[in-house]
Structures are given as structure tokens and as C-alpha cells.
Design an enzyme around this catalytic site. Structure first.
Site, PDB file in Angstrom:
ATOM      1  N   ARG A   1      -7.264   1.239  -4.709  1.00 33.21           N
ATOM      2  CA  ARG A   1      -7.575   2.125  -5.843  1.00 33.21           C
ATOM      3  C   ARG A   1      -8.970   2.704  -5.728  1.00 33.21           C
ATOM      4  O   ARG A   1      -9.201   3.865  -6.093  1.00 33.21           O
ATOM      5  CB  ARG A   1      -7.383   1.356  -7.150  1.00 33.21           C
ATOM      6  CG  ARG A   1      -5.881   1.142  -7.453  1.00 33.21           C
ATOM      7  CD  ARG A   1      -5.658  -0.003  -8.411  1.00 33.21           C
ATOM      8  NE  ARG A   1      -4.260  -0.109  -8.838  1.00 33.21           N
ATOM      9  CZ  ARG A   1      -3.280  -0.671  -8.118  1.00 33.21           C
ATOM     10  NH1 ARG A   1      -3.524  -1.162  -6.915  1.00 33.21           N
ATOM     11  NH2 ARG A   1      -2.040  -0.736  -8.598  1.00 33.21           N
TER      12      ARG A   1
ATOM     13  N   LYS B   1      -6.905  -6.553  -2.433  1.00 31.83           N
ATOM     14  CA  LYS B   1      -6.169  -5.449  -1.788  1.00 31.83           C
ATOM     15  C   LYS B   1      -5.877  -4.332  -2.793  1.00 31.83           C
ATOM     16  O   LYS B   1      -6.089  -3.156  -2.507  1.00 31.83           O
ATOM     17  CB  LYS B   1      -4.868  -5.999  -1.170  1.00 31.83           C
ATOM     18  CG  LYS B   1      -4.033  -4.968  -0.436  1.00 31.83           C
ATOM     19  CD  LYS B   1      -3.101  -5.623   0.566  1.00 31.83           C
ATOM     20  CE  LYS B   1      -1.878  -6.274  -0.078  1.00 31.83           C
ATOM     21  NZ  LYS B   1      -0.916  -5.303  -0.642  1.00 31.83           N
ATOM     22  N   SER B   2      -5.382  -4.710  -3.973  1.00 27.76           N
ATOM     23  CA  SER B   2      -5.030  -3.682  -4.976  1.00 27.76           C
ATOM     24  C   SER B   2      -6.255  -2.873  -5.377  1.00 27.76           C
ATOM     25  O   SER B   2      -6.190  -1.644  -5.505  1.00 27.76           O
ATOM     26  CB  SER B   2      -4.449  -4.352  -6.217  1.00 27.76           C
ATOM     27  OG  SER B   2      -3.213  -4.952  -5.921  1.00 27.76           O
TER      28      SER B   2
ATOM     29  N   GLY C   1       3.105  -0.443   0.776  1.00 29.69           N
ATOM     30  CA  GLY C   1       3.837   0.122  -0.363  1.00 29.69           C
ATOM     31  C   GLY C   1       2.899   0.733  -1.383  1.00 29.69           C
ATOM     32  O   GLY C   1       3.194   1.771  -1.979  1.00 29.69           O
TER      33      GLY C   1
ATOM     34  N   SER D   1       6.113  -3.065 -12.720  1.00 27.84           N
ATOM     35  CA  SER D   1       5.555  -2.783 -11.393  1.00 27.84           C
ATOM     36  C   SER D   1       4.299  -1.947 -11.529  1.00 27.84           C
ATOM     37  O   SER D   1       4.337  -0.834 -12.058  1.00 27.84           O
ATOM     38  CB  SER D   1       6.582  -2.023 -10.541  1.00 27.84           C
ATOM     39  OG  SER D   1       5.935  -1.333  -9.497  1.00 27.84           O
TER      40      SER D   1
ATOM     41  N   ARG E   1      12.018   0.273   2.314  1.00 29.36           N
ATOM     42  CA  ARG E   1      11.752  -0.163   0.922  1.00 29.36           C
ATOM     43  C   ARG E   1      12.033   0.973  -0.064  1.00 29.36           C
ATOM     44  O   ARG E   1      11.809   2.142   0.248  1.00 29.36           O
ATOM     45  CB  ARG E   1      10.304  -0.661   0.802  1.00 29.36           C
ATOM     46  CG  ARG E   1      10.074  -1.920   1.630  1.00 29.36           C
ATOM     47  CD  ARG E   1       8.637  -2.376   1.590  1.00 29.36           C
ATOM     48  NE  ARG E   1       8.235  -2.808   0.254  1.00 29.36           N
ATOM     49  CZ  ARG E   1       6.985  -3.131  -0.068  1.00 29.36           C
ATOM     50  NH1 ARG E   1       6.022  -3.058   0.847  1.00 29.36           N
ATOM     51  NH2 ARG E   1       6.697  -3.515  -1.284  1.00 29.36           N
TER      52      ARG E   1
ATOM     53  N   LYS F   1      10.056  -6.626  -1.005  1.00 28.35           N
ATOM     54  CA  LYS F   1       8.654  -6.634  -0.560  1.00 28.35           C
ATOM     55  C   LYS F   1       8.618  -6.360   0.953  1.00 28.35           C
ATOM     56  O   LYS F   1       9.579  -5.856   1.517  1.00 28.35           O
ATOM     57  CB  LYS F   1       8.007  -7.970  -0.929  1.00 28.35           C
ATOM     58  CG  LYS F   1       7.900  -8.196  -2.442  1.00 28.35           C
ATOM     59  CD  LYS F   1       6.935  -7.226  -3.076  1.00 28.35           C
ATOM     60  CE  LYS F   1       6.835  -7.424  -4.577  1.00 28.35           C
ATOM     61  NZ  LYS F   1       6.060  -6.340  -5.219  1.00 28.35           N
TER      62      LYS F   1
ATOM     63  N   ARG G   1      11.551 -11.757   0.682  1.00 27.45           N
ATOM     64  CA  ARG G   1      10.776 -13.004   0.657  1.00 27.45           C
ATOM     65  C   ARG G   1      11.576 -14.197   0.132  1.00 27.45           C
ATOM     66  O   ARG G   1      11.218 -15.343   0.423  1.00 27.45           O
ATOM     67  CB  ARG G   1       9.483 -12.814  -0.162  1.00 27.45           C
ATOM     68  CG  ARG G   1       8.477 -11.945   0.575  1.00 27.45           C
ATOM     69  CD  ARG G   1       7.186 -11.718  -0.185  1.00 27.45           C
ATOM     70  NE  ARG G   1       6.234 -10.993   0.656  1.00 27.45           N
ATOM     71  CZ  ARG G   1       5.167 -10.354   0.209  1.00 27.45           C
ATOM     72  NH1 ARG G   1       4.888 -10.346  -1.093  1.00 27.45           N
ATOM     73  NH2 ARG G   1       4.366  -9.735   1.053  1.00 27.45           N
TER      74      ARG G   1
ATOM     75  N   ASP H   1       2.968 -11.811  -5.948  1.00 25.99           N
ATOM     76  CA  ASP H   1       2.663 -11.941  -4.516  1.00 25.99           C
ATOM     77  C   ASP H   1       2.410 -13.390  -4.101  1.00 25.99           C
ATOM     78  O   ASP H   1       2.268 -13.681  -2.911  1.00 25.99           O
ATOM     79  CB  ASP H   1       1.438 -11.087  -4.166  1.00 25.99           C
ATOM     80  CG  ASP H   1       1.756  -9.599  -4.270  1.00 25.99           C
ATOM     81  OD1 ASP H   1       2.947  -9.231  -4.195  1.00 25.99           O
ATOM     82  OD2 ASP H   1       0.809  -8.812  -4.436  1.00 25.99           O
TER      83      ASP H   1
HETATM   84  C1  S3P Z   1       0.579  -3.920  -6.144  1.00 17.95           C
HETATM   85  C2  S3P Z   1       1.619  -4.164  -7.001  1.00 17.95           C
HETATM   86  C3  S3P Z   1       2.671  -5.150  -6.723  1.00 17.95           C
HETATM   87  C4  S3P Z   1       2.284  -6.110  -5.618  1.00 17.95           C
HETATM   88  C5  S3P Z   1       1.663  -5.394  -4.444  1.00 17.95           C
HETATM   89  C6  S3P Z   1       0.421  -4.653  -4.878  1.00 17.95           C
HETATM   90  C7  S3P Z   1      -0.423  -2.902  -6.499  1.00 17.95           C
HETATM   91  O1  S3P Z   1       3.845  -4.456  -6.311  1.00 17.95           O
HETATM   92  O2  S3P Z   1       3.397  -6.855  -5.195  1.00 17.95           O
HETATM   93  O3  S3P Z   1       1.304  -6.325  -3.424  1.00 17.95           O
HETATM   94  O4  S3P Z   1      -1.516  -2.894  -5.891  1.00 17.95           O
HETATM   95  O5  S3P Z   1      -0.152  -2.102  -7.403  1.00 17.95           O
HETATM   96  P1  S3P Z   1       4.934  -3.916  -7.377  1.00 17.95           P
HETATM   97  O6  S3P Z   1       4.311  -2.820  -8.147  1.00 17.95           O
HETATM   98  O7  S3P Z   1       6.070  -3.440  -6.527  1.00 17.95           O
HETATM   99  O8  S3P Z   1       5.295  -5.108  -8.220  1.00 17.95           O
END
Ligand code: S3P
Length: 445
Positions: free
Chosen positions: A39, A34-35, A107, A181, A136, A359, A363, A332
Site C-alpha cells: 500500500r 507485506k500488506s 494477489g 477480503s 486465482r 490462496k 492451503r 494468513d
Molecule cells: C491481503 C489480504 C488478504 C491476505 C493477503 C494480503 C491484503 O487476502 O490473505 O495475504 O494485503 O489486502 P484476501 O483479501 O483475499 O483475504
């Protein structure tokens, strides 16, 4: 009746799981990370030229990112796992959208995008999200952006979406982030790309580094000091060039199968093509501490990210303590690690994890409440959970609280409960794992 069934009820789906005692067997293909998917779409959208993305996650979250950047002029083909093409607008050239940008439940979309929007002088943007995202905290990114000269307005002292942004020329800063983060770090680095002078982010512990790796691959002038948890990006005047990105499978999605096989007698799964970037492999370290039998096979590097196949076999688990610098590297995976702890001998303590309260749901509160409904012994701590394993679970009615990782973690707990479990609002799984239920049906029984 099938052991796993999904019943649509108007907008909501209920996932019913009736344990059979069967083991999990076979080969699992997990969806794209996902991350990295977010990007690849974002950097593709702001780069010059064409980016091609293979293995993109087709979950709701990357769809939100694609929709936002299409609305600002990037030409993104239909999303598929084969090959998505993105024609970027070039750094600093995002168009002013005609409507509110909607990040949905994501987020990552909202926080990373804010860094880019704040740095588009003369343009105005409004951004929002669903009910969860609108509650959030955004001040974690708004505050450093304001220090760079951004103009952002929102409820609760500019903390909550909807937010309005008037793009400005920004100044580079050195920012000591109070939290580890990747969303905060990435937001500031993206703003820094367009700011005057250098921008440095220093974190209290290392968070995932996909932005740094991908920005370098796209040609950004960026330096990383991993020991000092510090990243510096050179400011205005550079260009990003479109690239080919191959997205590995998401270790956060693999984690459900790692725990499912580890706790279900007789199980063995081979999970193929899993991203094993060291800033993400905390879950493997935690499961190793618990005595899980997991091996990495066929290690390789794919477009700058380490990848391996993971083989997991059932084994008796024991309790462990999960805390400190390990937390950001498995942030996560804490809901599914809590499930592993319920089936482990002894008392597992998870601490330093207060971030879980902000989150997609709280959680800590939700996992404690839902697992306790099944008969588990989970105590909620201010910054974690204390879980005493070994109490048999009973199937019952549970709720995802519209959080994808909660829905899937509870499904794995239900496999080893006695009697049927129903998980309401299970459609949340599609945020990061649209095929979760069909994969469960394939490997189980
Ligand atoms: C993410 C960073 C994390 C993670 C989120 C994805 C990202 O959040 O929990 O699911 O893709 O940069 P935080 O930056 O709030 O820790």
C-alpha cells in the site's frame, strides 16, 4: 552437519532440517509488513509529491508492485529497508505501460492495481502473474468494477489473468461484498477515489484496515464505520499527498516464531517491532485460546499503525476452535496455526476458512497432505481442518507447493519431528520472508 541447511538445486532450493532438541532463544527482527509495504508503494505512486518508506519488506511481492508502478511512470528508488523514495504521478495520471504488467505471485498487487487501472479513462493495460496467480479468481474484483462501469476482459468469464483493461470514467457504487477480503475492499476503494460520486463497501466481517488508515493519512476523504463493517470514500476531485510511512514488522511473519517457541521446550523469543493492528491480531487470540504464553511489551503507534514487541515462551498447548469472524483476522496464519494444533492436546477445529483454497496454493489440501506425510492426524474439511494433536511427527520429504507460508510452516513443524525433513521448493519463502532461513539458524540451537 548443520541442523539447518539450504541446498540450491537449479532454480529450486531444498531446506533440510535435522532436529537437535535445542530450544529457540534470542531476539528476532522480522521483515516489514507485506500488506502495508504494497500500500505504501501504491499510494506513493498515485499521490502528488514524495513518499518515503522506511522498513519496506524486500520480498518478491512488493518488488512486483514496485516494478508495475515504475512501468506506469512512478519514480521509485532502489528498494531497501532504510528509506525508499517514491515520486508519485498524481491521482488519475498513471501512464500507459509499454508492456504487460506482471504481478508475479502477488494477489494483492494484481487485485488492488486493477481498481486503479479500471479508472484511467482512455488508457489500455494488460496484467498477468505467475502460474499460481493466473489460476486465482479475479471475478471477486472484476464484478464490482464492471458494476462501476469498468471494461475488463479475461479467460473464464473475465475471472482469470491475463486480463485486459480499457480505462473508463467510473460511477460510485454501494457494494455488499460476499466475502471479508481486504483485497476486494481496497480495490473498490481505490477505484472509488476516481469515480463519480461516493463508493461504499460493506463486508460480512471486518478484514484488515491498512488501506483505510493509509488513505486517510494521505489525505483521502474516507469514513469508516467499524461496527457496520462499512467504508465510504468520496469520489473524483480529491488529491492524495505523499507521506512518510514507517512499515512495522509483519505479524504474519512473527507468527512462525510465536508458534515455533510455543511448541519447542525451553524456548523464549522476543520478537521486536510487530504490527498489532486489531484487524490482524487473530493469531494472538487463537494462540491465547490454546494456552500459549505470549505478552505484548512496549505498545506504541507508528505512522498510524499499532506496534508492540512480543515475548513468547514455551508452554503446553491445548486444542481450540477457530471459526467465524476470527477467520479474516488470522487468514494468513492458518497454516502455522495448523502446526500449533498438531502439537496441542485434543482436537482443534478450523472452519469457515474456505478462502484458503484460493490462496497461493490450496492451503487446506496442502497442509493436510504434508502434515499427514509426517504422521500427523489432519482431516481436511470442505471449509477447514480437523487436527488431532499429540501424535509424534517423523521427518520426511515435503513440498512447499511454491507457497511461501507453506514452506515456512512446514519448517517449524520439522523442528520438533524425529529425523531429518527436506522441504523442496523452499525458495518460495522469499515472497514474504527473504531472511527466514538465516533467522532460523540464528535463534535455533
Ligand atoms: C491481503 C489480504 C488478504 C491476505 C493477503 C494480503 C491484503 O487476502 O490473505 O495475504 O494485503 O489486502 P484476501 O483479501 O483475499 O483475504
Amino acid at each position: 552437519m548443520a541442523a539447518v541447511s539450504l541446498t540450491p538445486l537449479a532454480d529450486h532450493q531444498t531446506l533440510a532440517i535435522a532436529p537437535t532438541g535445542a530450544a529457540l532463544q534470542g531476539i528476532v527482527q522480522i521483515p516489514g509488513d507485506k500488506s502495508i509495504s504494497h500500500r505504501a508503494l501504491m499510494l506513493g505512486a498515485i499521490a502528488t509529491g514524495t513518499t518515503t518508506i522506511r522498513g519496506l519488506l524486500l520480498g518478491e511481492d512488493p518488488r512486483s508492485t514496485a516494478a508495475c508502478f515504475r512501468a506506469m511512470g512512478a519514480k521509485i528508488s532502489d528498494l531497501n529497508t532504510d528509506c525508499v523514495s517514491v515520486q508519485g504521478v498524481g491521482l488519475g495520471n498513471l501512464g500507459e505501460p509499454v508492456d504487460v504488467l506482471d504481478a508475479g505471485n502477488s494477489g494483492t498487487t494484481l487485485r488492488l492495481m486493477l481498481g486503479l487501472l479500471a479508472a484511467q479513462p482512455g488508457k489500455v493495460f494488460t496484467v498477468t502473474g505467475d502460474g499460481s496467480l493466473r489460476s486465482r479468481p479475479m471475478s471477486r474484483v472484476v464484478k464490482p468494477l464492471l458494476q462501476m462501469g469498468a471494461q475488463i476482459w479475461g479467460r473464464n468469464h473475465h475471472n482469470l489473468a491475463p486480463l485486459a483493461i480499457q480505462g473508463q470514467p467510473l460511477q460510485g457504487i454501494t457494494y455488499h461484498s460476499p466475502i471479508a477480503s481486504a483485497q476486494v475492499k481496497s480495490c473498490i476503494l481505490l477505484a472509488g477515489l476516481l469515480a463519480e460520486g461516493e463508493t461504499t463497501v460493506i463486508e460480512p466481517a471486518r478484514s484488515r484496515d491498512h488501506s483505510e488508515r493509509m488513505l486517510q493519512a494521505f489525505g483521502a476523504n474516507l469514513t469508516v464505520d467499524p461496527e457496520a463493517c462499512t467504508v465510504t470514500v468520496k469520489g473524483r476531485g480529491q488529491a492524495l499527498q505523499g507521506q512518510e510511512v514507517i512499515v512495522p514488522g509483519d505479524i504474519s511473519s512473527a507468527a512462525f516464531w510465536l508458534v515455533a517457541a510455543a511448541i519447542t521446550p525451553g524456548s523464549e523469543l522476543l520478537i521486536e517491532n510487530v504490527g498489532v493492528n486489531p484487524t490482524r491480531t487473530g493469531v494472538l487470540e487463537a494462540l491465547a485460546m490454546m494456552g500459549a504464553d505470549i505478552t505484548q511489551e512496549n505498545p506504541r503507534t507508528v505512522t498510524g499503525e499499532p506496534v508492540a514487541d512480543l515475548r513468547v515462551r514455551h508452554s503446553g498447548l491445548k486444542a481450540c476452535t477457530i471459526e467465524g469472524d476470527l477467520i479474516p483476522r488470522l487468514i494468513d496464519e492458518i497454516p502455522i496455526l495448523a502446526v500449533a494444533a498438531v502439537f496441542a492436546e485434543g482436537t482443534t477445529v478450523i472452519q469457515d476458512a474456505e478462502e484458503l483454497r484460493v490462496k497461493e496454493s490450496d492451503r487446506l489440501a496442502v497442509m493436510a497432505a504434508e502434515l499427514n506425510r509426517m504422521g500427523a492426524k489432519v482431516v481436511e474439511l470442505p471449509d477447514g481442518l480437523e487436527i488431532t494433536g499429540g501424535t509424534p511427527l517423523k521427518g520426511t520429504d515435503l513440498d512447499s507447493h511454491t507457497d511461501h507460508r507453506i514452506a515456512m510452516s512446514l519448517a517449524i513443524a520439522a523442528l520438533n519431528a524425529s529425523g531429518k525433513t527436506q522441504i523442496h521448493r523452499a525458495e518460495a519463502a522469499a515472497i514474504s520472508y527473504p531472511n527466514f532461513v538465516s533467522t532460523l539458524q540464528t535463534v535455533w540451537g
